[in-house]
Design a protein around this motif. Structure first.
Motif, PDB file in Angstrom:
ATOM      1  N   LEU A 316       0.829  -1.208   0.000  1.00  0.00           N
ATOM      2  CA  LEU A 316       0.000   0.000   0.000  1.00  0.00           C
ATOM      3  C   LEU A 316       0.860   1.253   0.000  1.00  0.00           C
ATOM      4  N   VAL A 317       1.942   1.210   0.753  1.00  0.00           N
ATOM      5  CA  VAL A 317       2.840   2.375   0.830  1.00  0.00           C
ATOM      6  C   VAL A 317       3.378   2.741  -0.546  1.00  0.00           C
ATOM      7  N   GLN A 318       3.528   1.755  -1.420  1.00  0.00           N
ATOM      8  CA  GLN A 318       4.103   1.985  -2.745  1.00  0.00           C
ATOM      9  C   GLN A 318       3.122   2.607  -3.736  1.00  0.00           C
ATOM     10  N   ILE A 319       1.836   2.654  -3.399  1.00  0.00           N
ATOM     11  CA  ILE A 319       0.844   3.218  -4.316  1.00  0.00           C
ATOM     12  C   ILE A 319       0.940   4.740  -4.291  1.00  0.00           C
ATOM     13  N   LYS A 320       1.236   5.318  -5.408  1.00  0.00           N
ATOM     14  CA  LYS A 320       1.420   6.765  -5.502  1.00  0.00           C
ATOM     15  C   LYS A 320       0.115   7.489  -5.161  1.00  0.00           C
ATOM     16  N   GLY A 321       0.224   8.486  -4.301  1.00  0.00           N
ATOM     17  CA  GLY A 321      -0.948   9.266  -3.912  1.00  0.00           C
ATOM     18  C   GLY A 321      -1.747   8.670  -2.775  1.00  0.00           C
ATOM     19  N   LEU A 322      -1.299   7.531  -2.238  1.00  0.00           N
ATOM     20  CA  LEU A 322      -2.016   6.900  -1.122  1.00  0.00           C
ATOM     21  C   LEU A 322      -1.348   7.294   0.192  1.00  0.00           C
ATOM     22  N   THR A 323      -2.154   7.818   1.107  1.00  0.00           N
ATOM     23  CA  THR A 323      -1.674   8.220   2.432  1.00  0.00           C
ATOM     24  C   THR A 323      -2.250   7.284   3.481  1.00  0.00           C
ATOM     25  N   ILE A 324      -1.354   6.668   4.255  1.00  0.00           N
ATOM     26  CA  ILE A 324      -1.775   5.804   5.361  1.00  0.00           C
ATOM     27  C   ILE A 324      -1.737   6.603   6.653  1.00  0.00           C
ATOM     28  N   TYR A 325      -2.769   6.449   7.470  1.00  0.00           N
ATOM     29  CA  TYR A 325      -2.832   7.125   8.765  1.00  0.00           C
ATOM     30  C   TYR A 325      -2.476   6.132   9.862  1.00  0.00           C
ATOM     31  N   HIS A 333       1.714  -1.457  14.200  1.00  0.00           N
ATOM     32  CA  HIS A 333       0.418  -1.398  13.535  1.00  0.00           C
ATOM     33  C   HIS A 333      -0.380  -2.656  13.799  1.00  0.00           C
ATOM     34  N   GLY A 334      -1.649  -2.495  14.141  1.00  0.00           N
ATOM     35  CA  GLY A 334      -2.547  -3.622  14.294  1.00  0.00           C
ATOM     36  C   GLY A 334      -3.186  -3.981  12.970  1.00  0.00           C
ATOM     37  N   SER A 335      -4.309  -4.673  13.036  1.00  0.00           N
ATOM     38  CA  SER A 335      -4.947  -5.220  11.836  1.00  0.00           C
ATOM     39  C   SER A 335      -5.850  -4.219  11.130  1.00  0.00           C
ATOM     40  N   ILE A 336      -5.739  -2.950  11.456  1.00  0.00           N
ATOM     41  CA  ILE A 336      -6.558  -1.892  10.868  1.00  0.00           C
ATOM     42  C   ILE A 336      -5.665  -0.952  10.075  1.00  0.00           C
ATOM     43  N   VAL A 337      -6.062  -0.669   8.827  1.00  0.00           N
ATOM     44  CA  VAL A 337      -5.302   0.268   7.989  1.00  0.00           C
ATOM     45  C   VAL A 337      -6.269   1.302   7.426  1.00  0.00           C
ATOM     46  N   ALA A 338      -6.094   2.547   7.830  1.00  0.00           N
ATOM     47  CA  ALA A 338      -6.895   3.654   7.308  1.00  0.00           C
ATOM     48  C   ALA A 338      -6.057   4.436   6.315  1.00  0.00           C
ATOM     49  N   PHE A 339      -6.675   4.819   5.193  1.00  0.00           N
ATOM     50  CA  PHE A 339      -5.912   5.504   4.151  1.00  0.00           C
ATOM     51  C   PHE A 339      -6.832   6.381   3.317  1.00  0.00           C
ATOM     52  N   ASN A 340      -6.228   7.240   2.538  1.00  0.00           N
ATOM     53  CA  ASN A 340      -6.929   8.025   1.521  1.00  0.00           C
ATOM     54  C   ASN A 340      -6.125   8.012   0.240  1.00  0.00           C
ATOM     55  N   LEU A 341      -6.822   8.166  -0.857  1.00  0.00           N
ATOM     56  CA  LEU A 341      -6.195   8.349  -2.162  1.00  0.00           C
ATOM     57  C   LEU A 341      -6.333   9.803  -2.566  1.00  0.00           C
ATOM     58  N   VAL A 376      -8.377  15.662   8.020  1.00  0.00           N
ATOM     59  CA  VAL A 376      -9.266  15.106   7.001  1.00  0.00           C
ATOM     60  C   VAL A 376     -10.677  15.015   7.577  1.00  0.00           C
ATOM     61  N   GLU A 377     -11.656  14.842   6.689  1.00  0.00           N
ATOM     62  CA  GLU A 377     -13.026  14.645   7.142  1.00  0.00           C
ATOM     63  C   GLU A 377     -13.353  13.174   7.320  1.00  0.00           C
ATOM     64  N   SER A 378     -12.675  12.333   6.532  1.00  0.00           N
ATOM     65  CA  SER A 378     -12.952  10.901   6.586  1.00  0.00           C
ATOM     66  C   SER A 378     -11.810  10.136   5.936  1.00  0.00           C
ATOM     67  N   THR A 379     -11.829   8.823   6.106  1.00  0.00           N
ATOM     68  CA  THR A 379     -10.829   7.957   5.484  1.00  0.00           C
ATOM     69  C   THR A 379     -11.495   6.672   5.001  1.00  0.00           C
ATOM     70  N   VAL A 380     -10.764   5.931   4.190  1.00  0.00           N
ATOM     71  CA  VAL A 380     -11.119   4.551   3.875  1.00  0.00           C
ATOM     72  C   VAL A 380     -10.437   3.671   4.923  1.00  0.00           C
ATOM     73  N   ARG A 381     -11.131   2.625   5.377  1.00  0.00           N
ATOM     74  CA  ARG A 381     -10.532   1.742   6.385  1.00  0.00           C
ATOM     75  C   ARG A 381     -10.702   0.288   5.966  1.00  0.00           C
ATOM     76  N   ALA A 382      -9.581  -0.386   5.869  1.00  0.00           N
ATOM     77  CA  ALA A 382      -9.586  -1.842   5.663  1.00  0.00           C
ATOM     78  C   ALA A 382      -9.158  -2.492   6.964  1.00  0.00           C
ATOM     79  N   SER A 383      -9.936  -3.447   7.435  1.00  0.00           N
ATOM     80  CA  SER A 383      -9.602  -4.123   8.695  1.00  0.00           C
ATOM     81  C   SER A 383      -9.616  -5.633   8.461  1.00  0.00           C
TER      82      SER A 383
END
Length: 411
Positions: A316-325, A333-341, A376-383
């Motif tokens: 995920l870190v390698q995806i250009k324009g993707l920010t991980i919080y 890091h636990g099993s939760i990854v929040a990010f935005n494109l 930010v106002e919101s994020t995408v979250r994959a858990s």
């Protein structure tokens, strides 16, 4: 493929269905985990063969239901290493558990000009009850901020913890940042100031072992539906001497010892907090979920999820324009990854992923003060959960790239 993993997948038939004509990839486990067949079967069996109200009848079914209900209380105590079952209160959810502590215990110990210390990463369920308590009592609500790496700033915690602090409330794992907080250190420091510690374990209970005696926390709350169980059942652990001090906040049947025309006497804890007919079937499901987790072994669950995250995060870190919080390293890091494109609204990303059969959460995740801090106002979250695979991680990364390309092409 791991034979144990193959057997686990068979227990979750929901994962074999299609969403929008694509195989389902479920990555919203932080909101609600899926429920395996053994848990569902145990609940069905209860309703088919033991269904009766608890504590009230002297007939056989009622006695069997009561025994099953109280056996799960023992099981929960063992699962979190509580000293005894009398420290386990059944509630509807983590939210209700935290509200119970704030409304009952909080009213006892917090007074005007006292301080309540929480963190900026708290879910609203571990924020608003303390906010309201502070307003009722004219106390001060203080927030511990994030460090530069978006972990909890322990130095800030030490600065803001004072002799006026009466309650420290903190999530064991953030539902956005995925970071696990140092609960044992926080508790040690809080107790030095004679403050009480309340832990929201909703996100951690299904992913790591919990020992409330080793942590020395005063209260700890979690929900069944985030740990393979049904919705509508929660747990509050409280130290026995503190539960004894507290007053119930709901009144009615079952929680009383005696009632006259003018007064009532409560049962002892934990039963004085369980007014009315409880979610008996939910309790049975919770017990079955604990049995399922125990058979898998928490060490296997932790190792499996760590392997998934170790595989996913660098991609995920390698995806250009993707920010991980949250922390950028797997170790923190636990099993939760929040990010935005970049330039894409999280809801658009989540909708695009849903069209590809990938189910993630998008929004403020009931953590609006944290969103403001993150800018930010919101994020995408994959858990993630142990029933996800490395192939799932490959597919997720690929689909995130597909969604990014689609929206950028459209714009």
């Amino acid at each position: 493929m791991d034979k144990k993993f193959e057997n686990v997948i068979k227990d979750f038939p929901i994962l074999s269905q299609k969403i929008n004509d694509e195989p389902l990839l479920y990555l919203d486990n932080a909101a609600t985990s899926q429920t395996p067949n053994p848990v569902l079967n145990e609940m069905v069996s209860f309703y088919q063969s033991e269904n009766a109200n608890v504590h009230r009848g002297v007939y056989t079914l009622a006695n069997e239901a009561t025994t099953a209900y109280e056996n799960v209380r023992e099981q929960v105590a063992e699962f979190i290493h509580a000293p005894n079952a009398k420290s386990i209160v059944y509630t509807r959810s983590t939210t209700e558990s935290l509200n119970l502590v704030a409304s009952s215990f909080g009213d006892l110990v917090v007074h005007e000009s006292d301080e309540i210390l929480i963190t900026i990463m708290e879910h609203h369920s571990n924020l608003i009850p303390w906010q309201q308590l502070a307003k009722r009592k004219h106390a001060k609500l203080k927030y511990v901020e994030l460090a530069d790496d978006q972990t909890l700033d322990i130095a800030d915690f030490k600065r803001k913890l004072t002799e006026r602090t009466k309650i420290v409330a903190v999530a064991q794992m953030s539902n956005v940042l995925g970071v696990t907080n140092p609960i044992k250190e926080i508790t040690r420091l809080a107790h030095q100031q004679h403050a009480y510690v309340v832990v929201d374990a909703a996100q951690s209970v299904a992913h790591q072992s919990i020992d409330v005696q080793d942590l020395d926390v005063d209260f700890l709350a979690f929900s069944g539906h985030k740990m393979l169980g049904p919705t509508g059942i929660g747990v509050l652990f409280g130290k026995a001497e503190l539960l004894d001090e507290m007053n119930p906040v709901q009144f009615g049947g079952e929680m009383i010892e005696a009632v006259s025309r003018t007064q009532a006497k409560w049962q002892s804890a934990p039963w004085k907090f369980e007014a009315g007919t409880q979610n008996i079937g939910g309790v049975i499901g919770l017990g079955a979920a604990i049995t399922y987790i125990s058979k898998l072994k928490m060490t296997w669950i932790e190792a499996t999820e760590h392997k998934l995250l170790t595989y996913l995060l660098p991609q995920l870190v390698q995806i250009k324009g993707l920010t991980i919080y949250g922390p950028q390293t797997v170790a923190e890091h636990g099993s939760i990854v929040a990010f935005n494109l970049a330039n894409l609204h999280p809801h658009d990303v989540a909708t695009g992923l849903d069209m590809l059969g990938v189910e993630v959460r998008a929004g403020h995740h009931c953590a609006q003060p944290l969103m403001t801090t993150l800018g930010v106002e919101s994020t995408v979250r994959a858990s993630l959960s142990f029933y996800n695979s490395l192939a799932d991680m490959d597919r997720f990364v690929y689909d995130v790239k597909m969604v990014k390309e689609f929206f950028n092409r459209e714009s």
